[in-house]
Design a protein around this motif. Structure first.
Motif, PDB file in Angstrom:
ATOM      1  N   ALA A 134     -53.526  -2.351-100.817  1.00 20.37           N
ATOM      2  CA  ALA A 134     -52.828  -1.439 -99.636  1.00 20.37           C
ATOM      3  C   ALA A 134     -52.423  -2.342 -98.533  1.00 20.37           C
ATOM      4  O   ALA A 134     -51.297  -1.996 -98.261  1.00 20.37           O
ATOM      5  N   ILE A 135     -52.909  -3.583 -98.413  1.00 23.50           N
ATOM      6  CA  ILE A 135     -52.319  -4.629 -97.388  1.00 23.50           C
ATOM      7  C   ILE A 135     -50.899  -4.951 -98.001  1.00 23.50           C
ATOM      8  O   ILE A 135     -49.963  -4.998 -97.109  1.00 23.50           O
ATOM      9  N   GLY A 136     -50.736  -5.286 -99.250  1.00 25.85           N
ATOM     10  CA  GLY A 136     -49.610  -5.643 -99.621  1.00 25.85           C
ATOM     11  C   GLY A 136     -48.584  -4.528 -99.711  1.00 25.85           C
ATOM     12  O   GLY A 136     -47.446  -4.743 -99.300  1.00 25.85           O
ATOM     13  N   PHE A 137     -48.854  -3.159 -99.887  1.00 19.38           N
ATOM     14  CA  PHE A 137     -47.885  -2.355-100.220  1.00 19.38           C
ATOM     15  C   PHE A 137     -47.301  -1.939 -98.535  1.00 19.38           C
ATOM     16  O   PHE A 137     -46.460  -1.417 -98.251  1.00 19.38           O
ATOM     17  N   LEU A 138     -48.523  -2.062 -97.756  1.00 17.34           N
ATOM     18  CA  LEU A 138     -48.090  -1.908 -96.186  1.00 17.34           C
ATOM     19  C   LEU A 138     -47.156  -3.053 -95.882  1.00 17.34           C
ATOM     20  O   LEU A 138     -46.140  -2.641 -94.908  1.00 17.34           O
ATOM     21  N   VAL A 139     -47.335  -4.304 -96.050  1.00 12.49           N
ATOM     22  CA  VAL A 139     -46.583  -5.326 -95.649  1.00 12.49           C
ATOM     23  C   VAL A 139     -44.963  -5.119 -96.033  1.00 12.49           C
ATOM     24  O   VAL A 139     -44.019  -5.351 -95.536  1.00 12.49           O
ATOM     25  N   PHE A 140     -45.024  -4.737 -97.568  1.00 10.51           N
ATOM     26  CA  PHE A 140     -43.694  -4.682 -97.912  1.00 10.51           C
ATOM     27  C   PHE A 140     -42.924  -3.192 -98.133  1.00 10.51           C
ATOM     28  O   PHE A 140     -42.346  -2.801 -98.686  1.00 10.51           O
ATOM     29  N   GLN A 141     -43.874  -2.380 -97.277  1.00 15.65           N
ATOM     30  CA  GLN A 141     -43.418  -0.978 -96.934  1.00 15.65           C
ATOM     31  C   GLN A 141     -43.000  -0.222 -98.463  1.00 15.65           C
ATOM     32  O   GLN A 141     -41.831   0.077 -98.620  1.00 15.65           O
ATOM     33  N   VAL A 142     -44.042  -0.046 -99.209  1.00 16.60           N
ATOM     34  CA  VAL A 142     -43.896   0.760-100.277  1.00 16.60           C
ATOM     35  C   VAL A 142     -44.517   1.947-100.167  1.00 16.60           C
ATOM     36  O   VAL A 142     -45.865   2.416-100.426  1.00 16.60           O
ATOM     37  N   PRO A 143     -43.977   3.072 -99.528  1.00 15.70           N
ATOM     38  CA  PRO A 143     -44.721   4.291 -99.166  1.00 15.70           C
ATOM     39  C   PRO A 143     -45.062   5.155-100.485  1.00 15.70           C
ATOM     40  O   PRO A 143     -45.940   6.030-100.405  1.00 15.70           O
ATOM     41  N   ILE A 144     -44.581   4.873-101.603  1.00 13.76           N
ATOM     42  CA  ILE A 144     -44.595   5.659-102.569  1.00 13.76           C
ATOM     43  C   ILE A 144     -45.888   5.439-103.279  1.00 13.76           C
ATOM     44  O   ILE A 144     -46.267   6.327-104.338  1.00 13.76           O
ATOM     45  N   ALA A 145     -46.988   4.603-102.875  1.00 15.26           N
ATOM     46  CA  ALA A 145     -47.975   4.175-103.764  1.00 15.26           C
ATOM     47  C   ALA A 145     -49.343   5.099-103.150  1.00 15.26           C
ATOM     48  O   ALA A 145     -50.340   4.680-103.727  1.00 15.26           O
ATOM     49  N   ARG A 146     -49.278   5.838-102.295  1.00 17.91           N
ATOM     50  CA  ARG A 146     -50.390   6.497-101.776  1.00 17.91           C
ATOM     51  C   ARG A 146     -51.086   7.317-102.549  1.00 17.91           C
ATOM     52  O   ARG A 146     -52.429   7.354-102.581  1.00 17.91           O
ATOM     53  N   GLY A 147     -50.316   8.014-103.671  1.00 26.57           N
ATOM     54  CA  GLY A 147     -50.804   8.974-104.483  1.00 26.57           C
ATOM     55  C   GLY A 147     -51.824   8.151-105.626  1.00 26.57           C
ATOM     56  O   GLY A 147     -52.746   8.684-105.962  1.00 26.57           O
ATOM     57  N   PHE A 148     -51.533   6.886-105.844  1.00 29.76           N
ATOM     58  CA  PHE A 148     -52.378   6.232-106.556  1.00 29.76           C
ATOM     59  C   PHE A 148     -53.851   6.043-105.988  1.00 29.76           C
ATOM     60  O   PHE A 148     -54.853   5.921-106.646  1.00 29.76           O
TER      61      PHE A 148
END
Length: 511
Positions: A134-148
């Motif tokens: 979650a921290i990594g996706f937030l830092v790299f701005q990956v919004p499509i990962a929330r469904g996982f």
């Protein structure tokens, strides 16, 4: 068991017999390889099985979240297929999850089949995986990962825990049959060795099969100290040779022998290169792991033991849990109460409920409620049955007690007579889990240390109920209660409640 002097000359014959017995245990073509696997071989094979099943659960959980995401996005009109970006994220999540399970040693031989430690490592590894992602996706701005996170985490974690529970049941069943055990040699003075071997014998899933013991040359073991014949295979100076000759997987040191301050250190050096693990049986028999902390100071390994606490926030949480669960139970079980009450009325004369004075926390007495399972004159009839007492210590127990009614036999067998004690729990006189509530006459006969049972509230269920109930000796009942008093936790309470439900289905020691 014979004297030490009579056994040692035959040591080579005994070791040869054991080597012959286990020589083909790890051979793939052996017909007994699957069921008689022991030691390192079974642990390695079992870890591979866990790796495969963990991978399947994680892949299914991540794939399900991927499919659900696109199925919902497509809607009735249909839509595009799974994108490469989503597929890449799914691979990253699955890979990171598997790596974290390995990093937390969730498939380590020391935790598999143990239960709480294994489940805790799975939960911690899964939580940290998604926290870091979650921290990594937030830092790299990956919004499509929330469904996982919405689907994969709960589905995967639940699947992993269920899978590990099923594997644990399978493993413990096989261990109860004598398979998938590590061959162990127990080392120490005779009194310590006999105690450790007896404790391992009591637990069918203890993970060890004691194939021999090592004693000081001037000591001997008592006759029939174990369920099976255990030979003396070595003195204290030749343990390493015995391990190599017998192919043992573990050496359990049952207390450091007197006058040998560096024995454990020297034994560790002697075992180097054998592949055997060195296990030290702690003399802190009533102290649970979470209360023990190690703090090395300049090479001196200090062991800190937390003193038990009988007040504070943890006890407040226990009370909140008791009130909530007992209140829900009283509402849910009301129809059952009505049926049992009607059956008691039709079966024999007397009140439906039996009220008996018991001793609670800090010696305060209260009226404990039970469904009446005996005739109305049960207490006055007791005097005529005292000479037939089959209980141990101050307890009175009689398997075929003539005072028990027909309905009472059924109620006692499935512990249904205890259900009204939910009211005692709700009003604060008892807890859902705790020591067995004693009679005043029992407390009067307590030894000084046994009074520690009264430091917390007695329980509707407890370690005594899930470990044999009336089949326990007085000493074992006291040991279990004192262990619980000093080491209880909410997590442990949940485990005991779960095991209590299993005891209802297959009652043991209830009469």
């Amino acid at each position: 068991m014979s004297e030490l002097g009579n056994i040692l000359p035959a040591r080579d014959i005994t070791q040869s017999a054991y080597r012959e017995r286990y020589r083909h245990a790890d051979t793939p073509n052996s017909t007994t390889a699957t069921f008689a696997a022991t030691g390192v071989s079974w642990a390695r094979h079992f870890r591979r099985q866990l790796l495969v099943s963990d991978s399947v659960v994680i892949i299914v959980a991540v794939a399900s979240s991927l499919v659900a995401r696109f199925a919902l996005a497509a809607g009735p009109a249909g839509g595009s297929g799974i994108t490469a970006e989503y597929a890449g994220i799914a691979v990253v999540i699955a890979g990171a999850w598997m790596v974290m399970l390995a990093a937390y040693h969730s498939r380590d031989a020391r935790v598999i089949g143990v239960g709480l430690a294994e489940y805790k490592s799975v939960v911690n590894a899964s939580s940290l995986t998604f926290g870091l992602l979650a921290i990594g996706f937030l830092v790299f701005q990956v919004p499509i990962a929330r469904g996982f996170f919405i689907v994969a985490l709960p589905a995967g974690l639940g699947g992993l825990l269920l899978e590990r529970w099923l594997w644990r049941r399978w493993l413990n069943h096989n261990r109860g049959e004598g398979h998938y055990l590590s061959r162990a040699i127990v080392v120490g003075e005779a009194s310590d060795v006999s105690y450790v071997v007896r404790q391992i014998d009591k637990k069918s899933g203890a993970a060890y099969n004691v194939v021999g013991v090592a004693l000081p040359s001037n000591e001997r073991l008592p006759m029939q100290f174990a369920k099976h014949s255990v030979p003396v295979v070595s003195d204290l100076e030749s343990v390493g040779a015995a391990v190599r000759n017998m192919g043992a997987d573990a050496v359990i040191v049952a207390g450091e022998p007197a006058g040998r301050g560096h024995y454990i250190r020297d034994l560790g050096w002697e075992l180097e290169g054998t592949g055997a693990e060195l296990v030290v049986a702690s003399s802190l028999t009533n102290v649970a792991g979470p209360r023990i902390h190690f703090r090395p100071v300049e090479g001196l390994p200090l062991m800190h033991v937390e003193l038990p606490q009988f007040e504070g926030g943890k006890h407040l949480l226990k009370r909140i849990f008791d009130v909530t669960m007992s209140g829900l139970a009283l509402l849910a079980l009301f129809p059952v109460f009505a049926i049992i009450a009607l059956a008691i009325r039709r079966d024999s004369e007397g009140p439906v409920l039996f009220r008996q004075e018991r001793v609670g926390r800090n010696g305060k007495t209260f009226k404990m409620l039970k469904f009446r399972s005996m005739v109305q004159t049960a207490e006055t009839d007791l005097a005529m049955l005292l000479d037939k007492n089959e209980g141990s210590g101050p307890l009175f127990k009689l398997k075929n007690d003539p005072r028990v009614t027909k309905v009472g036999q059924v109620l006692r067998r499935f512990s249904l007579d205890e259900l009204p004690q939910f009211w005692n729990v709700f009003t604060g006189e008892m807890s859902l889990v705790g020591p067995r509530p004693p009679l005043q006459t029992e407390v009067e006969d307590y030894e000084r240390h046994v009074h520690r049972r009264l430091y917390i509230k007695p329980g509707l269920t407890g370690m005594w109920q899930v470990n044999g109930r009336s089949d326990l000796s007085w000493e074992e009942s006291v040991r279990l209660d004192l262990y619980y008093v000093e080491n209880w936790s909410l997590t442990g309470d949940l485990i005991i409640l779960w095991r209590t439900l299993r005891v209802f289905a297959r009652p043991v020691g209830a009469y």
